[in-house]
Design a protein around this motif. Structure first.
Motif, PDB file in Angstrom:
ATOM      1  N   LEU A 105      89.188 -82.446 -62.957  1.00  0.00           N
ATOM      2  CA  LEU A 105      89.235 -81.147 -63.735  1.00  0.00           C
ATOM      3  C   LEU A 105      89.338 -81.326 -65.122  1.00  0.00           C
ATOM      4  N   ARG A 106      89.999 -82.276 -65.622  1.00  0.00           N
ATOM      5  CA  ARG A 106      90.092 -82.444 -67.082  1.00  0.00           C
ATOM      6  C   ARG A 106      88.792 -83.247 -67.776  1.00  0.00           C
ATOM      7  N   ASN A 107      87.973 -83.880 -66.966  1.00  0.00           N
ATOM      8  CA  ASN A 107      87.160 -84.781 -67.471  1.00  0.00           C
ATOM      9  C   ASN A 107      85.682 -84.426 -67.765  1.00  0.00           C
ATOM     10  N   MET A 108      85.148 -83.185 -66.705  1.00  0.00           N
ATOM     11  CA  MET A 108      83.939 -82.829 -66.846  1.00  0.00           C
ATOM     12  C   MET A 108      83.731 -81.600 -66.511  1.00  0.00           C
ATOM     13  N   ALA A 109      82.548 -80.602 -66.510  1.00  0.00           N
ATOM     14  CA  ALA A 109      82.142 -79.645 -66.023  1.00  0.00           C
ATOM     15  C   ALA A 109      80.700 -79.536 -65.564  1.00  0.00           C
ATOM     16  N   PHE A 110      80.188 -79.422 -64.592  1.00  0.00           N
ATOM     17  CA  PHE A 110      78.914 -79.200 -64.182  1.00  0.00           C
ATOM     18  C   PHE A 110      78.550 -78.172 -63.227  1.00  0.00           C
ATOM     19  N   VAL A 114      71.715 -83.065 -65.776  1.00  0.00           N
ATOM     20  CA  VAL A 114      72.075 -83.023 -67.391  1.00  0.00           C
ATOM     21  C   VAL A 114      72.562 -84.151 -67.603  1.00  0.00           C
ATOM     22  N   PRO A 115      72.918 -84.112 -69.084  1.00  0.00           N
ATOM     23  CA  PRO A 115      73.454 -85.371 -69.635  1.00  0.00           C
ATOM     24  C   PRO A 115      74.956 -85.554 -69.033  1.00  0.00           C
ATOM     25  N   PHE A 116      75.248 -86.846 -68.557  1.00  0.00           N
ATOM     26  CA  PHE A 116      76.454 -86.857 -68.016  1.00  0.00           C
ATOM     27  C   PHE A 116      77.593 -87.399 -69.021  1.00  0.00           C
ATOM     28  N   THR A 117      78.124 -86.216 -69.500  1.00  0.00           N
ATOM     29  CA  THR A 117      79.091 -86.341 -70.595  1.00  0.00           C
ATOM     30  C   THR A 117      80.413 -86.187 -70.068  1.00  0.00           C
ATOM     31  N   VAL A 118      81.519 -87.033 -70.404  1.00  0.00           N
ATOM     32  CA  VAL A 118      82.754 -87.023 -69.629  1.00  0.00           C
ATOM     33  C   VAL A 118      83.783 -87.018 -70.775  1.00  0.00           C
ATOM     34  N   TYR A 119      84.926 -86.388 -70.709  1.00  0.00           N
ATOM     35  CA  TYR A 119      86.010 -86.186 -71.440  1.00  0.00           C
ATOM     36  C   TYR A 119      87.166 -86.941 -71.040  1.00  0.00           C
ATOM     37  N   ALA A 120      88.076 -87.213 -71.916  1.00  0.00           N
ATOM     38  CA  ALA A 120      89.437 -87.835 -71.327  1.00  0.00           C
ATOM     39  C   ALA A 120      90.593 -87.363 -72.221  1.00  0.00           C
ATOM     40  N   ASP A 121      91.764 -87.475 -71.525  1.00  0.00           N
ATOM     41  CA  ASP A 121      92.946 -87.183 -72.251  1.00  0.00           C
ATOM     42  C   ASP A 121      93.737 -88.534 -72.424  1.00  0.00           C
ATOM     43  N   GLY A 122      93.673 -89.298 -73.476  1.00  0.00           N
ATOM     44  CA  GLY A 122      94.224 -90.458 -73.530  1.00  0.00           C
ATOM     45  C   GLY A 122      93.552 -91.642 -72.843  1.00  0.00           C
ATOM     46  N   ILE A 123      94.080 -92.071 -71.940  1.00  0.00           N
ATOM     47  CA  ILE A 123      93.363 -93.169 -71.022  1.00  0.00           C
ATOM     48  C   ILE A 123      93.047 -92.954 -69.662  1.00  0.00           C
ATOM     49  N   ASP A 124      93.026 -91.510 -69.390  1.00  0.00           N
ATOM     50  CA  ASP A 124      93.044 -91.057 -68.028  1.00  0.00           C
ATOM     51  C   ASP A 124      91.635 -90.563 -67.673  1.00  0.00           C
ATOM     52  N   VAL A 143      74.542 -71.568 -72.232  1.00  0.00           N
ATOM     53  CA  VAL A 143      74.621 -72.265 -70.834  1.00  0.00           C
ATOM     54  C   VAL A 143      75.105 -73.743 -70.865  1.00  0.00           C
ATOM     55  N   ASP A 144      74.821 -74.535 -72.032  1.00  0.00           N
ATOM     56  CA  ASP A 144      75.710 -76.044 -72.177  1.00  0.00           C
ATOM     57  C   ASP A 144      76.883 -76.149 -72.704  1.00  0.00           C
ATOM     58  N   GLY A 145      77.628 -74.633 -73.071  1.00  0.00           N
ATOM     59  CA  GLY A 145      78.962 -74.662 -73.430  1.00  0.00           C
ATOM     60  C   GLY A 145      79.928 -75.170 -72.610  1.00  0.00           C
ATOM     61  N   LEU A 146      80.868 -75.608 -73.201  1.00  0.00           N
ATOM     62  CA  LEU A 146      82.222 -75.884 -72.342  1.00  0.00           C
ATOM     63  C   LEU A 146      83.414 -75.221 -72.628  1.00  0.00           C
ATOM     64  N   PHE A 147      84.117 -74.714 -71.524  1.00  0.00           N
ATOM     65  CA  PHE A 147      85.415 -73.789 -71.893  1.00  0.00           C
ATOM     66  C   PHE A 147      86.527 -74.370 -70.992  1.00  0.00           C
ATOM     67  N   GLU A 148      87.730 -73.777 -71.010  1.00  0.00           N
ATOM     68  CA  GLU A 148      88.804 -74.046 -70.114  1.00  0.00           C
ATOM     69  C   GLU A 148      89.293 -72.852 -69.582  1.00  0.00           C
ATOM     70  N   ALA A 149      89.674 -73.325 -68.140  1.00  0.00           N
ATOM     71  CA  ALA A 149      90.378 -71.738 -67.376  1.00  0.00           C
ATOM     72  C   ALA A 149      91.447 -72.672 -66.793  1.00  0.00           C
ATOM     73  N   ILE A 150      92.606 -71.863 -66.421  1.00  0.00           N
ATOM     74  CA  ILE A 150      93.860 -72.305 -65.967  1.00  0.00           C
ATOM     75  C   ILE A 150      93.548 -72.100 -64.455  1.00  0.00           C
ATOM     76  N   VAL A 151      94.059 -73.165 -63.628  1.00  0.00           N
ATOM     77  CA  VAL A 151      93.798 -73.103 -61.956  1.00  0.00           C
ATOM     78  C   VAL A 151      95.051 -72.981 -61.509  1.00  0.00           C
ATOM     79  N   ARG A 173      91.443 -76.390 -66.446  1.00  0.00           N
ATOM     80  CA  ARG A 173      90.267 -77.248 -66.468  1.00  0.00           C
ATOM     81  C   ARG A 173      88.944 -76.974 -67.132  1.00  0.00           C
ATOM     82  N   MET A 174      88.125 -77.786 -67.150  1.00  0.00           N
ATOM     83  CA  MET A 174      87.067 -77.843 -67.989  1.00  0.00           C
ATOM     84  C   MET A 174      86.003 -76.857 -66.932  1.00  0.00           C
ATOM     85  N   VAL A 175      85.102 -75.618 -67.519  1.00  0.00           N
ATOM     86  CA  VAL A 175      84.515 -74.950 -66.685  1.00  0.00           C
ATOM     87  C   VAL A 175      83.225 -74.769 -67.750  1.00  0.00           C
TER      88      VAL A 175
END
Length: 596
Positions: free
Chosen positions: A453-458, A313-323, A524-532, A540-542
């Motif tokens: 957990l905050r950067n990607m979900a595959f 799948v496309p390797f898409t990453v997310y970031a909070d600030g510089i983390d 199925v390509d959607g991104l969501f968040e769930a508490i761990v 985290r991204m799920v």
């Protein structure tokens, strides 16, 4: 035959061997597939019926690259994988395992590399780590109320830390003595005896240690010399086990050394080698041709048994600030991530000499990299200044009349982790993604479930691959057939890794997923968040594939159906520790009974 625990009615059945699907009814009893029939199967008063009309019934997916090592100890159901039809996961990747090292060492090794909370990992291991070696670790895993089945690599950094200590193990001047090498070899042998898949290692120095004492040193296995690698590889080759690793990303790449080590030339057999990562990189677009050609040619003509791990799948990453781990690959980025105190970090980010260094790293197009280093290809998706959402950092710099790096750093200083952004670093071109997914030198993997957990979900990459495959069936020449794609995600992996998984034939353990092809849509390509909760409540991204993966069965137990987990899931055991190269004794006897 009557008295089935589960009957799966009228589905298009794929057995995981790569043959086309057939319309069949499956009867499951005592944890195994007891009947595969063209005729309707009898249903008793306690039989659970899954109506699979119009759906695909296939073996549960095998996820060979996860970092659930700590999470599995406190959330052994691993629901974020199971809900997508994953029924077998592999722990201990990238040189990281929790077999030998102390809880403090494990937290330091795992947390920064895999972007999980250090204090949570430390707490979990302090509470749960009762083992003192591979056999006890395997027993401890098998005693958990596992959701999926679990297989394990022993981590090179884990072994090295235990023998040398974290300080000596991350000191360039230290060479293990002959007796220390012998101890590492004994530990690896003990892990193999305990049923582990082999050794995971890492030579890429951008993966850094967390904690205080040795913070920002690279992982211990990156300090090993080839004398050490060859010694451990010889044990793996002799025992028929696997090396999982990643090459260096620097001006002196060592990928050729992995090819030589994998080869059988001058040896009795090859070393099975799985290397990160087969990808279509934005930073180096032409490298995809090397990825496509190298492994098939080497396996055919050089006597290797080599595979690239590929995320399909496309390797898409997310970031909070510089983390974000990609900043570890150059000096200025690593310097910022080294600082844990936010005030100190902001002072650094505002310093003009630091910014000059960052701009120099950013503009250096000839330095080795994973990230493409293009802030015009980095989109803001969350920010207190809503006028910036949807813009990239290059555009933000253009508006302010400053360099994209200065625009980015200004926003990080001002908003910190409230600034959220994304970029795609690989697998962005469908043409080459399809070629990689179909290549014989590639295996499906590298989803990193349980990490970043905050950067990607595959977590659902198998489902997402099936969507692409299903969409392509109307093409004149689809890049994969449905049955071949299913084989790539199930039986092919299980066979190569030597696991009793990935097949759904009469007599096999009843690990399966029911896929509704009508649900293989954009959702199925959607991104969501769930508490761990187990990780201090981090969000985290799920993924969510509820319309596609409609039922999951593990060891003959229906654990997930229509978006809900069964009562007792994660409390009652369904999965087990899978020993490499072995079938469970109970499975052997049941299979013999079914065959007779």
């Amino acid at each position: 035959m009557s008295g089935f625990d589960i009957v799966v009615d009228n589905g298009l059945w794929f057995d995981g061997t790569g043959v086309p699907g057939l319309r069949r009814n499956l009867g499951i009893r005592d944890g195994v597939v007891a009947e595969v029939s063209t005729d309707p199967l009898p249903v008793g008063p306690d039989t659970e019926v899954i109506d699979a009309a119009g759906k695909w019934v296939l073996p549960g997916f095998v996820d060979v690259h996860t970092h659930y090592d700590a999470e599995a100890l406190v959330s052994p159901g691993l629901p974020e994988s199971v809900r997508h039809g994953v029924t077998t996961v592999v722990l201990g990747n990238c040189s990281l395992s929790t077999v030998y090292s102390t809880p403090q060492e494990c937290a330091d090794l795992f947390s920064r590399v895999e972007a999980v909370p250090h204090d949570a990992v430390l707490r979990i291991l302090q509470e749960k780590k009762t083992w003192n070696g591979p056999a006890a670790y395997a027993a401890a895993l098998d005693a958990l109320p596992l959701g999926p089945n679990v297989a394990v690599f022993i981590g090179h950094s884990d072994i090295r830390t235990h023998v040398l200590g974290l300080g000596r193990g991350t000191d360039k001047s230290v060479k293990p003595t002959r007796s220390e090498l012998a101890r590492m070899g004994t530990m690896l042998g003990d892990a193999i005896d305990a049923g582990m898949l082999g050794l995971s290692s890492m030579t890429n120095a951008l993966d850094k240690i967390d904690g205080d004492e040795y913070r920002s040193r690279s992982l211990p296995s990156t300090y090993a010399r080839w004398r050490e690698f060859r010694f451990l590889n010889r044990i793996l080759r002799e025992r028929g086990k696997i090396l999982q690793s990643a090459p260096t990303i620097n001006l002196h790449p060592n990928v050729a050394a992995f090819f030589v080590e994998s080869s059988s030339f001058g040896r009795k057999k090859p070393l099975k080698t799985s290397l990160l990562s087969g990808a279509d990189s934005k930073a180096y677009p032409v490298i995809v041709y090397f990825m496509l050609a190298a492994a098939p040619l080497l396996n055919r003509f050089a006597g290797t048994d080599f595979r690239w791990q590929h995320l399909p799948v496309p390797f898409t990453v997310y970031a909070d600030g510089i983390d974000l781990v990609v900043f570890e690959e150059f000096g200025a980025g690593a310097a910022a991530l080294h600082l844990q105190d936010q005030v100190q970090r902001n002072e650094l980010l505002q310093d003009e000499s630091y910014r000059r260094a960052f701009r120099k790293d950013y503009d250096n197009k000839f330095s080795p990299r994973i990230w493409h280093r293009n802030f015009y290809d980095a989109v803001i998706v969350g920010c207190p200044d809503e006028s910036l959402i949807g813009k990239n950092f290059g555009e933000a710099g253009d508006i302010r009349g400053v360099h994209p790096v200065d625009a980015y750093l200004d926003l990080v200083v001002k908003y910190g982790k409230k600034l959220r952004w994304r970029t795609t670093i690989a697998n962005h071109r469908p043409k080459y993604a399809e070629k990689l997914a179909a290549s014989s030198g590639v295996q499906m993997g590298f989803g990193d479930a349980g990490a970043h957990l905050r950067n990607m979900a595959f977590y659902n990459y198998p489902v997402r691959l099936l969507k692409r495959v299903n969409d392509s069936q109307g093409d004149r020449k689809p890049f994969l057939t449905v049955e071949r794609a299913i084989h790539r995600l199930t039986g092919e992996l299980a066979e190569w890794y030597g696991l009793d998984a990935g097949h759904l034939r009469k007599g096999d353990r009843a690990d399966l997923v029911v896929i509704d092809p009508a649900g293989l849509d954009e959702s199925v390509d959607g991104l969501f968040e769930a508490i761990v909760p187990e990780y201090n409540g981090v969000s985290r991204m799920v993924n969510r594939s509820d319309g596609a993966a409609v039922a999951t069965v593990i060891s003959g137990r229906l654990v997930y159906r229509d978006g809900a987990f069964a009562a007792g899931f994660g409390i009652e055991k369904t999965g087990r520790f899978l020993r490499a190269g072995e079938n469970a004794p109970v499975m052997e006897s049941v299979r013999a009974s079914v065959a007779s």
